[in-house]
Design a protein around this motif. Structure first.
Motif: not given
Ligand SMILES: Nc1ncnc2c1ncn2[C@@H]1O[C@H](COP(=O)(O)OP(=O)(O)O)[C@@H](O)[C@H]1O
Ligand SMILES: [Mg+2]
Length: 223
Positions: A35-40, A205-215, A218-221
């Motif tokens: 489960l990947c989360l993209v937070l922004g 939702l953070k606690e359910y994620a395996n991988r977390i990105y932040e945006i 328009g810059n994703l890391k």
């Protein structure tokens, strides 16, 4: 195994001095079973990212691969077929059909994709877990925002896709429902080997994620 790859994606909207740069050199990977989360924050490019990753929009430059197939190598029809077979979307506006009862929303999905859908027992379990079993005869207008959101999640899962893209799937939900939805998505990833990609500003939702990105702008890391 990588289900979704984005390489050096840029997206612009508008022309000349009205041109805005919405995604800048975005690189992203999502594996099977995670489960990947993209937070922004709002306006950071999350929906643009998600629709490009799922082949609904095309990038200005860069490439998107689904199961190692480059989307820009496919004709529109082939892309549609790939989306139908492999991808479930939970979009921000829920995209339910207004004149169909909840149950008929699923029947429609069944008519569009005839095979490989969730079996009845699994789908009944999903409906229960989402707390919508009592809503099957209602029209979307009779539902609250949270109920609509949960119906939209169920409909995306109904076709049993390998890859699930969800845009702010918990925005209208109270904390208890967020826990249920978080567990459901995590279960789909871990126990059913799906690749689940959620864009959101919901830190719950953070606690359910395996991988977390932040945006951000328009810059994703990955964090
Ligand atoms: N079709 C479009 N035309 C012009 N600008 C757009 C379009 N779609 C999105 N944008 C702009 O791109 C930026 C990012 O939007 P979006 O991806 O919807 O962000 P988020 O989902 O994080 O709120 C915003 O400034 C938005 O106004
Ligand atoms: Mg958005």
């Amino acid at each position: 195994m990588e289900k979704v790859i984005l390489r050096e994606i840029n997206k612009y909207f508008g022309e000349k001095k009205n041109r805005i740069h919405v995604l800048t050199n975005v690189n992203f990977k999502a594996q099977k079973g995670e489960l990947c989360l993209v937070l922004g924050p709002s306006g950071s490019g999350k929906s643009t990212f998600l629709t490009i990753a799922g082949g609904i929009q095309t990038p200005s430059s860069g490439e998107v691969l689904i199961d190692n197939v480059k989307l820009d190598s496919l004709k529109e029809k082939q892309k549609e077929q790939l989306r139908l077979e492999k991808i479930g979307f939970v979009l921000q506006n829920y995209s339910l059909v207004p004149y169909l009862r909840v149950e008929e929303q699923f029947e429609l999905a069944r008519r569009v994709k005839k095979e490989g859908n969730m079996n009845k027992a699994d789908f009944t379990a999903v409906i229960k877990q989402l707390g919508i079993a009592d809503l099957l005869n209602q029209y979307p207008r009779e539902l609250s925002g949270g109920q609509r959101q949960r119906v939209a999640i169920a409909r995306a899962l109904y076709s049993n896709p390998d890859i699930i893209f969800a845009d702010e799937p918990t925005a209208a939900l109270d904390s208890q429902r967020v826990v249920e939805v978080g567990k459901l998505f995590r279960d789909l990833a871990h126990n059913h080997n799906k690749s689940v990609i959620i864009v959101t500003h919901d830190l719950r939702l953070k606690e359910y994620a395996n991988r977390i990105y932040e945006i951000m702008d328009g810059n994703l890391k990955q964090v």
